[in-house]
Scaffold this active site. Structure first.
Site, PDB file in Angstrom:
ATOM      1  N   GLU A  38       0.843  -1.194   0.000  1.00  0.00           N
ATOM      2  CA  GLU A  38       0.000   0.000   0.000  1.00  0.00           C
ATOM      3  C   GLU A  38       0.881   1.248   0.000  1.00  0.00           C
ATOM      4  OE1 GLU A  38      -3.094  -0.271  -1.181  1.00  0.00           O
ATOM      5  OE2 GLU A  38      -3.582  -1.647   0.445  1.00  0.00           O
ATOM      6  N   GLY A  59     -16.283   4.888  -2.546  1.00  0.00           N
ATOM      7  CA  GLY A  59     -15.552   5.358  -1.361  1.00  0.00           C
ATOM      8  C   GLY A  59     -15.186   4.262  -0.380  1.00  0.00           C
ATOM      9  N   ALA A  60     -15.170   3.006  -0.834  1.00  0.00           N
ATOM     10  CA  ALA A  60     -14.852   1.901   0.079  1.00  0.00           C
ATOM     11  C   ALA A  60     -13.422   1.421  -0.103  1.00  0.00           C
ATOM     12  CB  ALA A  60     -15.821   0.747  -0.151  1.00  0.00           C
ATOM     13  N   GLY A  61     -12.665   2.098  -0.972  1.00  0.00           N
ATOM     14  CA  GLY A  61     -11.271   1.694  -1.206  1.00  0.00           C
ATOM     15  C   GLY A  61     -11.169   0.573  -2.213  1.00  0.00           C
ATOM     16  N   ASP A  91      -4.390   1.039  -9.211  1.00  0.00           N
ATOM     17  CA  ASP A  91      -5.817   0.752  -9.373  1.00  0.00           C
ATOM     18  C   ASP A  91      -6.182   0.559 -10.840  1.00  0.00           C
ATOM     19  OD1 ASP A  91      -5.620   1.355  -6.746  1.00  0.00           O
ATOM     20  OD2 ASP A  91      -6.752   3.221  -6.834  1.00  0.00           O
TER      21      ASP A  91
HETATM   22  C1  GLA Z   1      -5.236   4.685  -3.868  1.00  0.00           C
HETATM   23  C2  GLA Z   1      -4.445   5.125  -5.112  1.00  0.00           C
HETATM   24  C3  GLA Z   1      -3.415   4.071  -5.518  1.00  0.00           C
HETATM   25  C4  GLA Z   1      -2.542   3.659  -4.335  1.00  0.00           C
HETATM   26  C5  GLA Z   1      -3.413   3.340  -3.112  1.00  0.00           C
HETATM   27  C6  GLA Z   1      -2.592   3.078  -1.878  1.00  0.00           C
HETATM   28  O1  GLA Z   1      -6.014   3.573  -4.164  1.00  0.00           O
HETATM   29  O2  GLA Z   1      -5.322   5.357  -6.187  1.00  0.00           O
HETATM   30  O3  GLA Z   1      -2.629   4.539  -6.584  1.00  0.00           O
HETATM   31  O4  GLA Z   1      -1.597   4.634  -4.044  1.00  0.00           O
HETATM   32  O5  GLA Z   1      -4.330   4.374  -2.824  1.00  0.00           O
HETATM   33  O6  GLA Z   1      -1.832   1.934  -2.032  1.00  0.00           O
END
Ligand code: GLA
Length: 379
Positions: free
Chosen positions: A32, A119-121, A170
């Site tokens: 991360e 917005g949940a990652g 992502d």
């Molecule tokens: C978000 C960003 C990614 C990455 C993550 C953390 O999802 O879009 O590029 O930096 O945070 O790992």
């Protein structure tokens, strides 16, 4: 979702028919805040998608309807035509980034919907960008734009039209995702490798705190600036090339905050490699231990956690969960949990009950299914 999109498209665009495309949200097992530091990430696409029906309309206008937001937007393709609505800017940005690269985009009609929670990652925005980048490449460019460029088109959209200075993870995961496989990406060389994802006796599950994070104007960009300051101090391009010793040597010359941000990144880089090795050996205990270490680092050194996520992590520990950590950018969203089959039911019941008792609402549970990334849904 498919039927709903088709029906809406038909109704809005006078009985026309378009082509269906989809792209996926993602999980990240470990790695991360390493992507924009030239480090490693280890994501996979999931079975939650953004799907769009799209057809060229013979004009120079884009007309698009979002079923989930229940809003319509119409915009031209010139830089000065940027729409007001944030969701439409993702699509406008993709069009502009293709055009800037010399590609072709003409007017089109589109209707889209999705089941990637916002917005949940789980990268709903990357799924949206990748879905349109893939579709416009197919529709107007004869698929001549390669897949890495499609991912970069999504990333540049975030940078130039949405205010998030994100890394490539992502969009890469959303474009390159493959069923039953995680991908280790080296964000410096951009080399990647597919790893079959088989964890007999364990399950991966996301627990969504429902705390909303917005990376726009968030401390996310500040984290990146910290890392860049330390890299500049060390005379290297990214923290990928930093060692703990080199960092310690400049400790007195940088802020304590920058020091701990960089320390996390240096440690996280090694954890990704350790997890890939462990996974190949079927050693889930080590994978889990590294996940807990990542959580601690993200919480204490990188400071992208929040009370709710730390609580989810504590409950996971109490329930004997093998590994648990915040996933994605942080500041809310989900934890990702590696749980033994026989502890699974108890963990889900306990975490749901305890979280609801403390915060007044239940977390949402998403079992992880590793799936394909960007694609044409039908001919
Ligand atoms: C978000 C960003 C990614 C990455 C993550 C953390 O999802 O879009 O590029 O930096 O945070 O790992």
């Amino acid at each position: 979702m498919e039927a709903k999109i088709k029906q809406e498209f038909n109704k809005r665009f006078n009985g026309e028919q378009g082509t269906l495309y989809a792209s996926a949200g993602r999980i990240n097992l470990i790695g991360e805040h390493t992507d924009y530091n030239g480090g490693f990430v280890f994501p996979g696409a999931i079975d939650k998608v953004i799907m769009a029906e799209i057809a060229p309309n013979g004009t120079d206008k884009v007309r698009v309807f979002s079923i989930d937001i229940n809003e319509y937007a119409e915009f031209g393709l010139k830089e000065s035509d940027a729409p007001e609505q944030q969701w439409a800017r993702y699509i406008f940005g993709v069009c502009r980034e293709i055009l800037k690269r010399g590609g072709s985009v003409k007017g089109f009609d589109a209707v889209f919907a999705g089941n990637v929670p916002l917005g949940a990652g789980l990268s709903s925005s990357a799924a949206l960008e990748s879905c349109f980048a893939f579709a416009l490449n197919d529709m107007f460019n004869g698929n001549t734009i390669d897949k890495f460029e499609l991912a970069k088109i999504g990333q540049s959209t975030e940078h130039n039209y949405c205010g998030v200075n994100c890394g490539i993870m992502d969009q890469f995961a959303s474009v390159f995702g493959k069923k039953d496989h995680l991908m280790r990406l080296d964000c410096r060389s951009m080399e990647y490798e597919y790893f079959p994802f088989k964890i007999d006796g364990y399950k991966l599950v996301l627990v969504d705190s429902k705390v909303k994070h917005a990376l726009v104007d968030s401390p996310y960009n500040k984290r990146r600036q910290s890392c860049e300051r330390v890299a500049a101090k060390l005379g290297i391009e990214t923290l990928r090339d930093a060692t703990k010793e080199a960092l310690d040597a400049v400790r007195g010359e940088i802020s304590a905050e920058d020091y701990f941000r960089a320390k996390f990144v240096i440690e996280e880089k090694d954890r990704v490699l350790a997890v890939c090795d462990a996974l190949e050996k079927g050693d889930c205990e080590t994978v889990g231990q590294k996940m807990y270490e990542t959580h601690a680092g993200l919480s204490k050194d990188y400071e992208v956690s929040c009370e709710e996520l730390d609580y989810l992590n504590d409950v996971a520990k109490e329930c004997g969960v093998t590994g648990s950590r915040i996933m994605g950018g942080g500041f809310g969203g989900c934890t990702i949990n590696l749980v033994k089959d026989d502890l699974y039911d108890n963990f889900i019941t306990t975490v749901t009950r305890k979280f609801a008792e403390k915060y007044g609402h239940e977390p949402v549970i998403y079992p992880v299914v590793i799936s394909d990334g960007a694609r044409r849904v039908e001919e």
